[in-house]
Design a protein around this motif. Structure first.
Motif, mmCIF file in Angstrom:
data_model
loop_
_atom_site.group_PDB
_atom_site.id
_atom_site.type_symbol
_atom_site.label_atom_id
_atom_site.label_comp_id
_atom_site.label_asym_id
_atom_site.label_seq_id
_atom_site.Cartn_x
_atom_site.Cartn_y
_atom_site.Cartn_z
ATOM 1 N N ARG A 1 0.854 -1.192 0.000
ATOM 2 C CA ARG A 1 0.000 0.000 0.000
ATOM 3 C C ARG A 1 0.884 1.234 0.000
ATOM 4 O O ARG A 1 1.870 1.271 0.733
ATOM 5 N N PRO A 2 0.519 2.258 -0.752
ATOM 6 C CA PRO A 2 1.306 3.496 -0.697
ATOM 7 C C PRO A 2 1.069 4.195 0.636
ATOM 8 O O PRO A 2 0.003 4.053 1.232
ATOM 9 N N ARG A 3 2.044 4.916 1.105
ATOM 10 C CA ARG A 3 1.902 5.623 2.380
ATOM 11 C C ARG A 3 1.468 7.062 2.156
ATOM 12 O O ARG A 3 0.429 7.491 2.646
ATOM 13 N N TYR A 4 2.256 7.847 1.423
ATOM 14 C CA TYR A 4 1.975 9.275 1.288
ATOM 15 C C TYR A 4 0.714 9.554 0.481
ATOM 16 O O TYR A 4 -0.091 10.399 0.861
ATOM 17 N N ARG B 1 -1.824 7.745 0.197
ATOM 18 C CA ARG B 1 -2.973 7.356 1.025
ATOM 19 C C ARG B 1 -3.320 8.453 2.035
ATOM 20 O O ARG B 1 -4.478 8.838 2.188
ATOM 21 N N LEU B 2 -2.305 8.975 2.716
ATOM 22 C CA LEU B 2 -2.545 10.030 3.703
ATOM 23 C C LEU B 2 -3.103 11.291 3.053
ATOM 24 O O LEU B 2 -4.061 11.889 3.547
ATOM 25 N N THR C 1 -7.170 3.654 -1.538
ATOM 26 C CA THR C 1 -7.297 2.214 -1.305
ATOM 27 C C THR C 1 -6.598 1.360 -2.353
ATOM 28 O O THR C 1 -6.803 0.141 -2.377
ATOM 29 N N SER D 1 -3.917 -0.977 -3.804
ATOM 30 C CA SER D 1 -3.083 -1.924 -3.062
ATOM 31 C C SER D 1 -2.769 -3.126 -3.940
ATOM 32 O O SER D 1 -3.308 -3.272 -5.035
ATOM 33 N N TRP E 1 5.155 4.241 -10.373
ATOM 34 C CA TRP E 1 4.820 3.077 -9.554
ATOM 35 C C TRP E 1 5.445 1.834 -10.176
ATOM 36 O O TRP E 1 5.931 1.870 -11.305
ATOM 37 N N ASP F 1 6.902 7.347 -2.174
ATOM 38 C CA ASP F 1 7.294 6.798 -0.876
ATOM 39 C C ASP F 1 8.805 6.630 -0.738
ATOM 40 O O ASP F 1 9.277 6.107 0.273
ATOM 41 N N ARG G 1 11.262 3.623 0.943
ATOM 42 C CA ARG G 1 10.290 2.573 1.289
ATOM 43 C C ARG G 1 9.767 1.908 0.018
ATOM 44 O O ARG G 1 9.606 0.693 -0.040
ATOM 45 N N GLU H 1 9.869 -1.987 -1.109
ATOM 46 C CA GLU H 1 8.662 -2.713 -1.482
ATOM 47 C C GLU H 1 8.790 -3.349 -2.868
ATOM 48 O O GLU H 1 8.327 -4.463 -3.089
#
Length: 166
Positions: A26-29, A31-32, A84, A86, A121, A141, A144, A148
């Motif tokens: 899942r992406p972090r930034y 997503r936030l 979402t 993923s 990506w 990200d 990270r 991944e």
């Protein structure tokens, strides 16, 4: 360009533990940011719907309120979908959920994992000649995302081994 091929050799210190390999990607930034934006859009939409009758007194504003609600809801839905994205992995394969489409692949269908400079990506090169973006691993990200992508390449390598790997 950094490419992670299933046959590429990596040191054992790079490899995560077996249990850690199957954690969803899942992406972090992204997503936030998109969840925060969805919250702001929904809050502003509610404020606009509630205050609009005072901005245009004496007129029938129900249609405008419904329109604002639909547009605000559509923007929030788009942001939620982006938040979402993923890739879920299991011993049989990978389920990729991108912004618009979702797809299930068996490990044998994946030839190569690409995540070079300039790619937003990770990308899977498939045995049928097609490619599939994995938006769950996003360049934003940073380090990270590199880890991944290596983990994804490790999974492809682990599940594509044969007794005689040429």
């Amino acid at each position: 360009m950094t490419e992670h091929s299933p046959g590429a050799s990596r040191g054992d210190d790079d490899r995560p533990g077996l249990a850690d390999l199957y954690v969803p990607f899942r992406p972090r930034y992204a997503r936030l940011v998109t969840l925060g934006l969805a919250g702001v859009v929904l809050a502003l939409t509610v404020v606009l719907i509630v205050t609009f009758p005072r901005l245009a007194p004496g007129s029938d504003v129900l249609g405008d309120q419904v329109g604002f609600g639909l547009v605000g809801g559509a923007i929030a839905l788009f942001c939620w979908r982006q938040a979402t994205v993923s890739a879920r992995v299991d011993p049989q394969g990978i389920s990729v959920r991108n912004l618009v489409f979702s797809r299930r692949l068996e490990w044998a269908e994946i030839v190569l994992v690409r995540f070079g400079e300039g790619r937003p990506w990770a990308q899977l090169d498939l045995a049928d000649g097609d490619t599939l973006a994995v938006m769950g691993v996003q360049r934003a990200d940073g380090a990270r995302a590199e880890r991944e992508a290596r983990r994804l390449a490790t999974l492809v390598e682990l599940h594509s081994r044969t007794p005689r790997d040429d």
